[in-house]
Scaffold this motif. Sequence first.
Motif, PDB file in Angstrom:
ATOM      1  N   GLU A  66       3.348  11.977  -2.171  1.00  0.00           N
ATOM      2  CA  GLU A  66       4.365  12.944  -1.545  1.00  0.00           C
ATOM      3  C   GLU A  66       5.703  12.465  -1.730  1.00  0.00           C
ATOM      4  OE1 GLU A  66       3.332  13.747   2.341  1.00  0.00           O
ATOM      5  OE2 GLU A  66       1.456  14.658   1.809  1.00  0.00           O
ATOM      6  N   GLN A  67       5.917  11.818  -2.871  1.00  0.00           N
ATOM      7  CA  GLN A  67       7.304  11.322  -3.198  1.00  0.00           C
ATOM      8  C   GLN A  67       8.369  10.877  -2.343  1.00  0.00           C
ATOM      9  OE1 GLN A  67       8.816  13.628  -6.441  1.00  0.00           O
ATOM     10  NE2 GLN A  67       6.644  13.946  -6.969  1.00  0.00           N
ATOM     11  N   CYS A  68       7.602   9.883  -1.387  1.00  0.00           N
ATOM     12  CA  CYS A  68       8.624   9.253  -0.519  1.00  0.00           C
ATOM     13  C   CYS A  68       9.769   8.097  -1.010  1.00  0.00           C
ATOM     14  CB  CYS A  68       7.718   8.700   0.757  1.00  0.00           C
ATOM     15  SG  CYS A  68       6.989   7.265  -0.064  1.00  0.00           S
ATOM     16  N   GLY A  69       8.998   7.557  -2.298  1.00  0.00           N
ATOM     17  CA  GLY A  69      10.109   6.824  -3.046  1.00  0.00           C
ATOM     18  C   GLY A  69       9.797   5.356  -2.465  1.00  0.00           C
ATOM     19  N   ASP A  70       8.857   5.026  -1.540  1.00  0.00           N
ATOM     20  CA  ASP A  70       8.692   3.623  -0.956  1.00  0.00           C
ATOM     21  C   ASP A  70       8.346   2.536  -2.223  1.00  0.00           C
ATOM     22  OD1 ASP A  70       8.973   4.311   1.399  1.00  0.00           O
ATOM     23  OD2 ASP A  70       7.313   3.970   2.231  1.00  0.00           O
ATOM     24  N   CYS A  71       7.330   3.120  -3.091  1.00  0.00           N
ATOM     25  CA  CYS A  71       6.933   2.013  -4.011  1.00  0.00           C
ATOM     26  C   CYS A  71       8.032   1.723  -5.163  1.00  0.00           C
ATOM     27  CB  CYS A  71       5.776   2.862  -4.707  1.00  0.00           C
ATOM     28  SG  CYS A  71       5.919   4.636  -5.315  1.00  0.00           S
ATOM     29  N   VAL A  72       8.714   2.835  -5.366  1.00  0.00           N
ATOM     30  CA  VAL A  72       9.932   2.348  -6.441  1.00  0.00           C
ATOM     31  C   VAL A  72      10.519   1.192  -6.111  1.00  0.00           C
ATOM     32  CG1 VAL A  72      11.895   3.650  -7.690  1.00  0.00           C
ATOM     33  CG2 VAL A  72       9.670   5.117  -6.725  1.00  0.00           C
TER      34      VAL A  72
ATOM     35  N   GLY B 268      -3.754   5.308  -5.396  1.00  0.00           N
ATOM     36  CA  GLY B 268      -4.094   3.839  -6.156  1.00  0.00           C
ATOM     37  C   GLY B 268      -3.184   3.706  -7.419  1.00  0.00           C
ATOM     38  N   ILE B 269      -2.050   3.349  -7.164  1.00  0.00           N
ATOM     39  CA  ILE B 269      -1.127   3.579  -8.122  1.00  0.00           C
ATOM     40  C   ILE B 269      -1.540   2.865  -9.272  1.00  0.00           C
ATOM     41  CG2 ILE B 269       1.369   3.415  -8.626  1.00  0.00           C
ATOM     42  CD1 ILE B 269       1.930   3.203  -5.665  1.00  0.00           C
ATOM     43  N   ALA B 270      -1.586   1.390  -9.253  1.00  0.00           N
ATOM     44  CA  ALA B 270      -2.022   0.609 -10.572  1.00  0.00           C
ATOM     45  C   ALA B 270      -3.319   1.521 -11.049  1.00  0.00           C
ATOM     46  CB  ALA B 270      -2.313  -0.746 -10.078  1.00  0.00           C
TER      47      ALA B 270
ATOM     48  N   PRO C 129       0.786  -1.158   0.035  1.00  0.00           N
ATOM     49  CA  PRO C 129      -0.043  -0.094   0.048  1.00  0.00           C
ATOM     50  C   PRO C 129       0.829   1.189  -0.012  1.00  0.00           C
ATOM     51  CG  PRO C 129       0.114  -0.981   2.450  1.00  0.00           C
ATOM     52  CD  PRO C 129       1.197  -1.577   1.502  1.00  0.00           C
ATOM     53  N   CYS C 130       0.439   2.243  -0.652  1.00  0.00           N
ATOM     54  CA  CYS C 130       1.200   3.500  -0.771  1.00  0.00           C
ATOM     55  C   CYS C 130       0.810   4.210   0.782  1.00  0.00           C
ATOM     56  CB  CYS C 130       0.709   4.492  -1.767  1.00  0.00           C
ATOM     57  SG  CYS C 130       0.925   6.209  -1.531  1.00  0.00           S
ATOM     58  N   PRO C 131       1.566   4.666   1.598  1.00  0.00           N
ATOM     59  CA  PRO C 131       1.202   5.227   2.585  1.00  0.00           C
ATOM     60  C   PRO C 131       0.313   6.464   2.579  1.00  0.00           C
ATOM     61  CG  PRO C 131       3.560   5.716   2.228  1.00  0.00           C
ATOM     62  CD  PRO C 131       3.105   4.813   1.278  1.00  0.00           C
ATOM     63  N   LYS C 132       0.393   7.128   1.419  1.00  0.00           N
ATOM     64  CA  LYS C 132      -0.659   8.396   1.444  1.00  0.00           C
ATOM     65  C   LYS C 132      -2.005   8.097   0.571  1.00  0.00           C
ATOM     66  CE  LYS C 132       2.176  11.005   3.358  1.00  0.00           C
ATOM     67  NZ  LYS C 132       1.651  11.419   4.522  1.00  0.00           N
ATOM     68  N   GLY C 133      -2.197   6.658   0.272  1.00  0.00           N
ATOM     69  CA  GLY C 133      -3.409   6.077  -0.323  1.00  0.00           C
ATOM     70  C   GLY C 133      -3.340   6.075  -1.750  1.00  0.00           C
TER      71      GLY C 133
ATOM     72  N   LEU D 126       5.965   9.802 -12.953  1.00  0.00           N
ATOM     73  CA  LEU D 126       4.687   9.394 -13.715  1.00  0.00           C
ATOM     74  C   LEU D 126       3.456   9.787 -13.001  1.00  0.00           C
ATOM     75  CD1 LEU D 126       5.871   5.824 -14.525  1.00  0.00           C
ATOM     76  CD2 LEU D 126       5.617   7.584 -16.347  1.00  0.00           C
ATOM     77  N   LEU D 127       3.387   9.598 -11.780  1.00  0.00           N
ATOM     78  CA  LEU D 127       2.134  10.225 -11.102  1.00  0.00           C
ATOM     79  C   LEU D 127       1.788  11.680 -11.235  1.00  0.00           C
ATOM     80  CD1 LEU D 127       2.125   7.918  -7.746  1.00  0.00           C
ATOM     81  CD2 LEU D 127       0.812   7.688  -9.592  1.00  0.00           C
ATOM     82  N   GLU D 128       3.028  12.270 -11.344  1.00  0.00           N
ATOM     83  CA  GLU D 128       2.636  13.775 -11.454  1.00  0.00           C
ATOM     84  C   GLU D 128       2.058  13.956 -12.864  1.00  0.00           C
ATOM     85  OE1 GLU D 128       6.452  16.055 -11.218  1.00  0.00           O
ATOM     86  OE2 GLU D 128       6.582  15.955  -9.083  1.00  0.00           O
TER      87      GLU D 128
HETATM   88  S1  SF4 Z   1       6.535   7.723  -3.878  1.00  0.00           S
HETATM   89 FE1  SF4 Z   1       5.110   5.881  -3.969  1.00  0.00          FE
HETATM   90  S2  SF4 Z   1       4.768   5.228  -1.764  1.00  0.00           S
HETATM   91 FE2  SF4 Z   1       5.416   7.322  -1.646  1.00  0.00          FE
HETATM   92  S3  SF4 Z   1       3.624   8.555  -1.731  1.00  0.00           S
HETATM   93 FE3  SF4 Z   1       4.401   8.599  -3.936  1.00  0.00          FE
HETATM   94  S4  SF4 Z   1       2.954   6.889  -4.495  1.00  0.00           S
HETATM   95 FE4  SF4 Z   1       2.878   6.822  -2.553  1.00  0.00          FE
END
Ligand code: SF4
Length: 397
Positions: free
Chosen positions: A352-358, A310-312, A304-308, A370-372
């Motif tokens: 918020e660009q924390c980078g966890d998902c990368v 829905g990446i996919a 899960p993204c900590p900021k919620g 890409l989300l931007e």
């Molecule tokens: S970088 Fe990834 S995990 Fe972090 S807030 Fe953005 S989408 Fe969520």
Amino acid sequence: MLHRRMPKSGDELSILGFGCMRLAQKEGRIDEERATRQVRLAIDRGVNYVDTAWPYHGGESEPFLGRALADGYRERVKLATKLPSWLVKTADDLDRFLDAQLRKLNTSRIDYYLLHSLSGTSWDKLVSLGVEDFLDRAKAAGKIVNAGFSYHGTLPEFKRIVDAYPWEFCQIQFNFLDIEHQAGEAGLQYAAAKGLGVVVMQPLRGGTLGQASPPPSIGALWSEAATPRTPAEWALRWVWNHPEVIVALSGMNEESQVEENLAIADQAQANSLTEAELALIARVRKQYREIMKVGCTGCGYCDPCPKGVGIAGCFDIYNQLYMYGNPAAKFFYVVRLGGFISGQRGYASQCEQCGDCVMKCPQNLEIPALLEKVAAEFEGEGLQEREAMAKGFLGVA
Ligand code: SF4
Ligand code: SF4
């Protein structure tokens, strides 16, 4: 019409089901006369599974179907509808919605009753409200016959829900492009191995895989086939080639579509595609992925993204916009990610660009960047208006 047997109920269902989400329309409303003719034609030609849901056509699909299935048609079909899980706030709501649906559909029983669009979060909420007891009671009272759920989330949560209740069936998005997306091929096999009958939605990915004029590079591949078929026929035959699929739903609103689907459903046996045909479909899949804007497979490893976020889901809708120029994509972005169904907003701008998902992404996608782009595309002007429309569509106050 070919039939397949539901594993638990033993019902012999037509492999083609009539989906009532995109009925024929006139002046923005269901074209009652034409849609009734189409539904009855399909039934007369062997379709015996009809699917609707509370929010379809702004709440008008269920009462329409109640009327369309008069004159003896109701008893010729198995009727499926869905509890609007996102509108359920209290335990009493469960019975209230089911009773209202029985009235709207003008019937004393729903043969296949689904919890609509479950995610892990919404399943947990419904369990806390006693949904398992509700389903048991509704069955004992004869209001529903078979219990199931429809699903758009990730594979691990899908397996958790499959294992959580003695379901008779489930409904998943499945098509030749989405084999690793949402429940996907692994989810199909898992559910079937657990004895659930699987109903497939989006066999044409909302109609896009069946477009008579596909993207040129895709059309060039289809033209190599030894047996010429339309894109819709390839897509449907691929789904029905899987013996685990009991019914594939098609939302039909053109007479020619009804006729084409009926003709394919007369012939599409399981395991009937040749090695060469399957190899061609694999090449088409690969080509679709090459022309996609983002190479996301929808595996869900980034959750899960900590900021919620829905990446996919964000990437899926972004791809749809670019591959097909689908103007409805901006609306469906809000429907799917606005939090009206799941209770959790998942817009790309929440990143918020924390980078966890990368680190977790097997495709090595630059997810935050890409989300931007997704946010810039979908969340600018008109977002609030689209949210209001989405609420209306889903019946959310
Ligand atoms: S970088 Fe990834 S995990 Fe972090 S807030 Fe953005 S989408 Fe969520
Ligand atoms: S962004 Fe990467 S990890 Fe997330 S669903 Fe897509 S492919 Fe999987």
